[in-house]
Design a protein around this motif. Sequence first.
Motif, mmCIF file in Angstrom:
data_model
loop_
_atom_site.group_PDB
_atom_site.id
_atom_site.type_symbol
_atom_site.label_atom_id
_atom_site.label_comp_id
_atom_site.label_asym_id
_atom_site.label_seq_id
_atom_site.Cartn_x
_atom_site.Cartn_y
_atom_site.Cartn_z
ATOM 1 N N LEU A 1 0.825 -1.216 0.000
ATOM 2 C CA LEU A 1 0.000 0.000 0.000
ATOM 3 C C LEU A 1 0.858 1.263 0.000
ATOM 4 O O LEU A 1 0.479 2.277 -0.590
ATOM 5 C CB LEU A 1 -0.961 -0.013 1.190
ATOM 6 C CG LEU A 1 -2.013 -1.137 1.136
ATOM 7 C CD1 LEU A 1 -2.941 -1.071 2.339
ATOM 8 C CD2 LEU A 1 -2.829 -1.103 -0.152
ATOM 9 N N VAL B 1 1.769 1.750 -3.593
ATOM 10 C CA VAL B 1 0.640 2.254 -4.384
ATOM 11 C C VAL B 1 0.417 3.735 -4.086
ATOM 12 O O VAL B 1 0.315 4.564 -5.001
ATOM 13 C CB VAL B 1 -0.650 1.452 -4.088
ATOM 14 C CG1 VAL B 1 -1.836 2.072 -4.823
ATOM 15 C CG2 VAL B 1 -0.477 -0.004 -4.482
ATOM 16 N N SER B 2 0.379 4.093 -2.802
ATOM 17 C CA SER B 2 0.052 5.484 -2.507
ATOM 18 C C SER B 2 1.175 6.426 -2.960
ATOM 19 O O SER B 2 0.899 7.518 -3.448
ATOM 20 C CB SER B 2 -0.285 5.674 -1.023
ATOM 21 O OG SER B 2 0.725 5.122 -0.220
ATOM 22 N N TYR C 1 -6.009 1.901 -11.387
ATOM 23 C CA TYR C 1 -6.389 1.091 -10.224
ATOM 24 C C TYR C 1 -7.638 0.301 -10.631
ATOM 25 O O TYR C 1 -8.688 0.879 -10.864
ATOM 26 C CB TYR C 1 -6.683 2.041 -9.055
ATOM 27 C CG TYR C 1 -6.968 1.396 -7.699
ATOM 28 C CD1 TYR C 1 -7.018 0.026 -7.502
ATOM 29 C CD2 TYR C 1 -7.186 2.224 -6.591
ATOM 30 C CE1 TYR C 1 -7.280 -0.510 -6.245
ATOM 31 C CE2 TYR C 1 -7.447 1.696 -5.327
ATOM 32 C CZ TYR C 1 -7.492 0.327 -5.167
ATOM 33 O OH TYR C 1 -7.759 -0.197 -3.919
ATOM 34 N N GLN D 1 -6.784 -5.315 -7.909
ATOM 35 C CA GLN D 1 -7.288 -5.876 -6.653
ATOM 36 C C GLN D 1 -8.296 -6.943 -7.025
ATOM 37 O O GLN D 1 -9.323 -6.645 -7.635
ATOM 38 C CB GLN D 1 -7.952 -4.714 -5.907
ATOM 39 C CG GLN D 1 -8.563 -4.995 -4.585
ATOM 40 C CD GLN D 1 -8.885 -3.649 -3.907
ATOM 41 O OE1 GLN D 1 -8.081 -2.721 -3.916
ATOM 42 N NE2 GLN D 1 -10.065 -3.528 -3.349
ATOM 43 N N LEU E 1 -9.814 -0.343 0.601
ATOM 44 C CA LEU E 1 -10.035 1.033 0.159
ATOM 45 C C LEU E 1 -9.946 2.023 1.319
ATOM 46 O O LEU E 1 -9.381 3.108 1.167
ATOM 47 C CB LEU E 1 -11.383 1.138 -0.568
ATOM 48 C CG LEU E 1 -11.281 0.695 -2.031
ATOM 49 C CD1 LEU E 1 -12.619 0.253 -2.576
ATOM 50 C CD2 LEU E 1 -10.695 1.830 -2.884
ATOM 51 N N GLU F 1 -8.141 1.752 3.918
ATOM 52 C CA GLU F 1 -6.708 1.876 4.185
ATOM 53 C C GLU F 1 -6.034 2.784 3.138
ATOM 54 O O GLU F 1 -5.185 3.613 3.472
ATOM 55 C CB GLU F 1 -6.118 0.465 4.157
ATOM 56 C CG GLU F 1 -4.673 0.344 4.568
ATOM 57 C CD GLU F 1 -4.437 0.641 6.035
ATOM 58 O OE1 GLU F 1 -5.241 0.203 6.865
ATOM 59 O OE2 GLU F 1 -3.419 1.320 6.324
ATOM 60 N N MET F 2 -6.453 2.632 1.904
ATOM 61 C CA MET F 2 -5.891 3.472 0.837
ATOM 62 C C MET F 2 -6.208 4.953 1.064
ATOM 63 O O MET F 2 -5.363 5.820 0.836
ATOM 64 C CB MET F 2 -6.435 3.041 -0.535
ATOM 65 C CG MET F 2 -5.798 1.787 -1.112
ATOM 66 S SD MET F 2 -4.042 2.001 -1.451
ATOM 67 C CE MET F 2 -4.095 3.397 -2.573
ATOM 68 N N ARG G 1 -3.809 6.313 3.560
ATOM 69 C CA ARG G 1 -2.453 6.524 3.049
ATOM 70 C C ARG G 1 -2.360 7.670 2.067
ATOM 71 O O ARG G 1 -1.286 8.209 1.824
ATOM 72 C CB ARG G 1 -1.929 5.249 2.410
ATOM 73 C CG ARG G 1 -1.577 4.274 3.502
ATOM 74 C CD ARG G 1 -1.069 2.982 2.985
ATOM 75 N NE ARG G 1 -1.236 2.027 4.066
ATOM 76 C CZ ARG G 1 -0.220 1.458 4.702
ATOM 77 N NH1 ARG G 1 1.011 1.721 4.356
ATOM 78 N NH2 ARG G 1 -0.453 0.621 5.681
#
Lengths: 372, 564
Positions: free
Chosen positions: A318, A321-322, B243, B272, B326, B328-329, B332
């Motif tokens: 993650l 990705v971020s 994505y 994903q 998502l 969590e995304m 971040r």
Amino acid sequence: MTTVSVNGRAQGTTKWLDLYVNSVAVRCEEGSRVLDAMDEAGFEVPTLCYDERVGAQGTCRMCLVEVEVNGRTEQVASCTAFAEEGMSVATHTEEIKDYRKTLLEMLLSEMSSPNANPYSNKVGPTEFDRAVEEYEARWDAFPRLRVRDKAVHDENPFIQRDYDYCIACYRCTNICNEWEQAAAITVDGRGQESSIFTFFGNELMDSPCTFCGQCINTCPTGALTDRKVVSQEISAEEVDRTQTICPYCGVGCGIELLTHEDEIIGAEPDFTAPSRGSLCVKGQFASWEFVRSEDRLRHPLVKQADGTFRKVTWDEALDLVSSKFKDAIATEGPDSIVCWASARVVTEANYLMQKFARVAIGTNNIDNCSRT
Amino acid sequence: MSNSIEELAGTDFLLVAGSNTTEAHPVISLRMKRAVKNGAKLVVVDPRKIELTKWATRHVQIKVGTDIPFFNAVANVILNEELQDSRFIRDRTEGFEAFARHVQMYTPEYSAEICGITPEEIIETAREFAAAAPKAAICYTLGITEHSCGSHNVQSLGNLGLLCGTLGVPNGGVNPLRGQNNVQGAGDAGCIPTDLPGYQKVERPGIRAMFEKAWDAPLPKRRGITKITAMEQMIKGRVKAVYVMGENTVVSDPHANHAEHALRSVDFLVVQDIFLTETAQLADVVLPAASFAESDGTFGNSERRIQRVRPAVSPPGEARSDVDILLEMFARMGKPQKLKTSKDVFTEMASVSPIYGGLSHERLDREGGIQWPCGDEDDPGTEYLHGDEFESGFPGFFAPVDHIPPAEEPDDEYPWLLTTGRRRSTYHTGTQTGQASGFQLLVPHEMLEINPLDAADMGLMDGDLLDVSSRRGKVTVSARVTERSPRGLVFMSFAFPEITRTNDVTSDAYDFITETPEFKACAVKISKSEYQDEDVRVAQRRIRLAGEVKQPTELMPADGRGDK
Ligand code: SF4
Ligand code: SF4
Ligand code: FES
């Protein structure tokens, strides 16, 4: 006023009937069966040959009740008899309870063993088992009849037939012919010899069978079972059920997933859903094996320079990705990123995906796979 | 669907166009069969002799892509014989005069010629439809939409509904049957470049302002790009990162090579999903997700019914639910959300989306599935749309549409018309049915359905291996000689992507309004394959490996799959 016709029955111009079931007052629509009135009043009797989707046959006689109307008392099959104004219904008189018990004991005398039923052992009590228990019917009340030949040679991978447990209720042939309208199976022979066959005696794979599984799911005894389920090493005590929705098409049939120690072992229709217990071959036989497939992804993966994947932690994946997304936003602007949602995942995830695109990235570049 | 699935069983007339319902929506077909049993007439409009025709009062076997002239001619007959619902037209529609003039040229004789049918079939269908109206339901699916003129096809069906007032009434309607389980939900949730949740337009300032307040964040003003446009932009290098959640684009898209090329062109691809699909194999980062059986949430079905999906087991290994990933995304990316569970997400969605206003997980658990629009707690939901007024708030508009032939038609070099669709026991790209034991026996591999007379002309037998090629690619399949296919038309599905990427050959034309791909028509040539004696699967794989198309599994490490 408009008349909505569902099932060909007119609604909206309803006439109501008042009657009593075991002294409980109930009101039901004209045209209701005595069985519906009993249901409304909260009384249940075994109905081994009745499936509401195809209507009553009145052959198993298990649903017999005593009704009194205009001073006349008689015994009727509650699945075939219609409710009448002022009727009073007795569902559990001693005489009727004995009658049900005797009927069940006669059926039991045709089965070879009280404890070899694949469904009862692996998944849970069948409708028939529950009736046997409730009425305390005994296996040895009558001398054993010659047991029917139970060996059915049919190689199909989906449906197992154990005629030993067939009570000739004909629910399966009715559902196949009247509801699914596949005309794959029929009743052949008479009396104790009668049995369920494919038309022309072919194997199911060579018949018009669509493998919708409706016959399995309406079978009250476990004579027809889902071969994939009953061939597993599982025991009925540890089977749980979860109501959910079939993952395939837009009909959205209700299913119940059967689980055993946090593993899926099968699916059955959810009879309480608007799909009324219907499923097709996909919902019945393909809705769960993929979940426990060996090929499922189990770890986040990151592609390496040589083109192969490396297992990584969620944090690493993650963060990567971020940071890539942030770089793209900083250098090329948010519209250089595109997000695609999916018609296969829950609506909540889709909602978050579009919000992520719009709020976290800052683009309306969000789409899903299909416009149909 | 404007109406409900169960209502189909109680209708008097069913017009089913471009929908192989018994295969693609088996349980909806049960309701249709029941209607027929109850005495309803069923007219099936389809180029192929599909299974549903067994129940049909009439099978109108039009040529592929001639839906518009057919439906325009039906309207022509209704008008000429004055069978329309004038009151409905006066009170609830606009554009009638122009439409009536427009369909004048579509006489039954004129259209019959184009459609390859008789004028009587048109006339009878029109009379029966009008006689049964308003209890006359129209159902359609991909056979109507997956054309370059797909949205015009839909409008030509809608015109019939307006003409005879079959909209806004029970047992009627113009009903698209949704393909995948949650197409409806994905649209409802706002996964559309022009629409926020609840089909609210992102380019309307008032709407945007409301969302900015609810979400406490500024929102992009301009509409986004569709999938099709996005793929073009990827190839041009304008899209840098993608994505993708739960979608096997490389296989499901028409002209699969193009989709693969597009995704290979971006700098950074995140996928994903629950399997290492063909698309995931192209990714830079793969995120393992929970399957439906491990997810908490809702699906929206074809009849707009929102139903609860509940977790039965835990996800394998470290896989996590899409909702968790998502959330969590968001954190971040520096936009942490207060939401924790799927239930919280639903509550927020219902608060910004009026059609979901009265829905919550609790209520769905208590009452079972409910059909939107459902405005508040006391609203029982909506069985059929457009009751007193159209959902849009505007009158129903008659759309004068014209016949547009498919973008690619057979010619000397590619003399066959190929159409694609679904088979009951396989589903979409086969990622899931491919895993179910026993299914290989039902449809063991991809087959090309071809008419017996055509097969005889070519000296083909059932099971012969064929090479099928178009201007874009080639696949090898075995022949299935069947009367389902009329002469000149051949059929395949796309459920065996590992060996037969049907979409390598399909057309790359799109509907010019919705950008829905034209899966339903392309020109191909057919020849006997040189590998007749081999097992078909071996032969198919050989063709794939021979370099016509790259075999994605070659790029695959052992490490990604099968690891417990
Ligand atoms: S699975 Fe369906 S089609 Fe096959 S025999 Fe049973 S009810 Fe009939
Ligand atoms: S059981 Fe069949 S018809 Fe029902 S939702 Fe699943 S795939 Fe569709
Ligand atoms: S259920 Fe009524 S007779 Fe069998």
